[in-house]
Scaffold this motif. Structure first.
Motif, PDB file in Angstrom:
ATOM      1  N   TYR A 108     -14.691  -2.238  72.722  1.00 58.19           N
ATOM      2  CA  TYR A 108     -14.228  -3.817  72.578  1.00 58.19           C
ATOM      3  C   TYR A 108     -13.495  -4.437  72.460  1.00 58.19           C
ATOM      4  O   TYR A 108     -11.773  -3.981  73.129  1.00 58.19           O
ATOM      5  N   HIS A 109     -13.504  -5.654  73.284  1.00 56.09           N
ATOM      6  CA  HIS A 109     -12.243  -6.678  74.107  1.00 56.09           C
ATOM      7  C   HIS A 109     -11.962  -7.483  73.342  1.00 56.09           C
ATOM      8  O   HIS A 109     -13.123  -8.510  72.994  1.00 56.09           O
ATOM      9  N   PHE A 110     -10.239  -7.794  72.351  1.00 51.42           N
ATOM     10  CA  PHE A 110     -10.195  -8.744  71.912  1.00 51.42           C
ATOM     11  C   PHE A 110      -8.936  -9.480  72.249  1.00 51.42           C
ATOM     12  O   PHE A 110      -8.949  -9.405  73.341  1.00 51.42           O
ATOM     13  N   GLN A 134     -15.386 -14.142  68.525  1.00 48.82           N
ATOM     14  CA  GLN A 134     -15.613 -12.805  68.170  1.00 48.82           C
ATOM     15  C   GLN A 134     -15.700 -12.294  69.537  1.00 48.82           C
ATOM     16  O   GLN A 134     -14.961 -12.209  70.289  1.00 48.82           O
ATOM     17  N   ALA A 135     -14.827 -10.380  69.177  1.00 53.58           N
ATOM     18  CA  ALA A 135     -14.419  -9.174  70.356  1.00 53.58           C
ATOM     19  C   ALA A 135     -16.071  -9.324  71.444  1.00 53.58           C
ATOM     20  O   ALA A 135     -16.720  -9.797  71.287  1.00 53.58           O
ATOM     21  N   SER A 160     -17.533  -6.976  74.180  1.00 55.07           N
ATOM     22  CA  SER A 160     -18.249  -5.369  74.547  1.00 55.07           C
ATOM     23  C   SER A 160     -19.216  -4.858  75.146  1.00 55.07           C
ATOM     24  O   SER A 160     -19.489  -5.790  75.829  1.00 55.07           O
ATOM     25  N   THR A 163      -9.724  -4.896  64.821  1.00 54.38           N
ATOM     26  CA  THR A 163      -9.895  -5.709  64.775  1.00 54.38           C
ATOM     27  C   THR A 163      -9.110  -7.316  64.848  1.00 54.38           C
ATOM     28  O   THR A 163      -9.862  -8.276  65.151  1.00 54.38           O
ATOM     29  N   TYR A 177      -7.734  -3.699  72.200  1.00 53.53           N
ATOM     30  CA  TYR A 177      -9.265  -2.833  73.067  1.00 53.53           C
ATOM     31  C   TYR A 177      -9.167  -2.254  72.168  1.00 53.53           C
ATOM     32  O   TYR A 177      -8.248  -1.145  71.863  1.00 53.53           O
TER      33      TYR A 177
END
Length: 316
Positions: free
Chosen positions: A142-144, A158-159, A161, A253, A260
């Motif tokens: 996941y990438h934020f 949204q994240a 990915s 999240t 991450y």
């Protein structure tokens, strides 16, 4: 930096490919001022590059991650090792580490034998300098975005990915476009058109299709966190059980400083990366997590000093 700079950085973090005109409207400045400020942030080294997040699993690639603890090496030798990795067309990220390891890197491959070939060649050159190695396989990440840049409590988007996706139909032209845009998210369509000898409209349409298929997940800017006044920590949790792993992921999240979450084979039970202003703040967040999730049995961390490379696609 002032608040206007931070607003620009925030927009580049949300979508580095949006035009300066679009950014100007969102931050309440003129296009010329935005142009000037972005160039200044690049010149000062606060912005060090732009990259595209690509779900490589949709085009047949996955990634091995390697952490190395070096021995009997000098700063010159360490720089040589890093440059060797940077120059490889297969490497994904390369980082300088403070902690139990010295170097971390990841390699894009289509099967385990491709990684074996790469790693054996690497060790033929540098095995004598490796004291300890840790190898794992990325399965999902996941990438934020960074809401903390504007002191927001959580991201408004949204994240992003990559991983665990079915193969999506693509062709050599798609791969060539991904190759060019992966290392420069702000590369103009006209430049891709010229390099591939294709009409601009065709390139623009292809990029839109890659976005629609979620092969291209998003566009980000790479920042020098030290100049921003932040520190980067990579954390590994060992859990007593994984029954509440989804709750832990959901909690992370929503945290403004966690950028991450990595899911791996042969890694820890729960891995995440966060960016904070100092170690005191880092320890506060860790203690919050340990209180909320008593199933955390053990935790370890290291700090990342510098990204030497970050490209979400093999340079084929």
């Amino acid at each position: 930096m002032d608040l206007k700079d931070k607003r620009i950085l925030y927009q580049l973090d949300l979508n580095a490919r949006q035009t300066n005109t679009q950014i100007a409207k969102k931050v309440g400045l003129s296009k010329d001022v935005v142009n000037y400020r972005i160039k200044s942030l690049e010149k000062e080294g606060i912005i060090t590059g732009y990259y595209t997040i690509i779900d490589t699993s949709k085009v047949g690639y996955f990634s091995f991650r390697v952490y190395l603890k070096l021995i009997d090496s000098t700063p010159v030798k360490e720089e040589e090792i890093i440059n060797f990795l940077i120059n490889s067309k297969k490497t994904f990220f390369i980082v300088d580490i403070d902690g139990q390891f010295n170097i971390g890197f990841s390699v894009w491959v289509k099967d385990i034998y491709e990684f074996e070939e790469f790693y054996l060649n690497f060790k033929k050159k540098y095995k004598q300098f490796i004291k300890k190695e840790q190898i794992s396989i990325f399965t999902f990440a996941y990438h934020f975005h960074r809401p903390y840049l504007l002191e927001k409590k959580q991201s408004e988007t949204q994240a992003l990915s990559f991983g665990k996706s079915e193969l999506i139909k693509h062709d050599e032209i798609d791969l060539k476009i991904l190759n060019l845009i992966s290392s420069n998210a702000r590369i103009p369509v006209i430049e891709i058109s010229r390099k591939l000898n294709m009409p601009e409209r065709t390139v623009a349409f292809r990029i839109k299709q890659l976005e629609r298929k979620k092969i291209i997940q998003g566009y980000r800017a790479l920042f020098n966190l030290n100049l921003l006044g932040y520190e980067y920590y990579k954390v590994d949790f060992v859990l007593k059980n994984i029954s509440r792993l989804k709750h832990l992921i959901n909690y992370a999240t929503l945290h403004p400083n966690i950028v991450y979450i990595d899911q791996t084979i042969a890694g820890s039970d729960f891995e995440f990366d966060l960016e904070v202003k100092n170690k005191q703040r880092f320890l506060h967040i860790i203690n919050e997590l340990r209180t909320k999730f008593p199933e955390i049995r053990e935790w370890n961390y290291f700090t990342v000093r510098k990204y030497n490379k970050l490209i979400y696609f093999p340079q084929v």
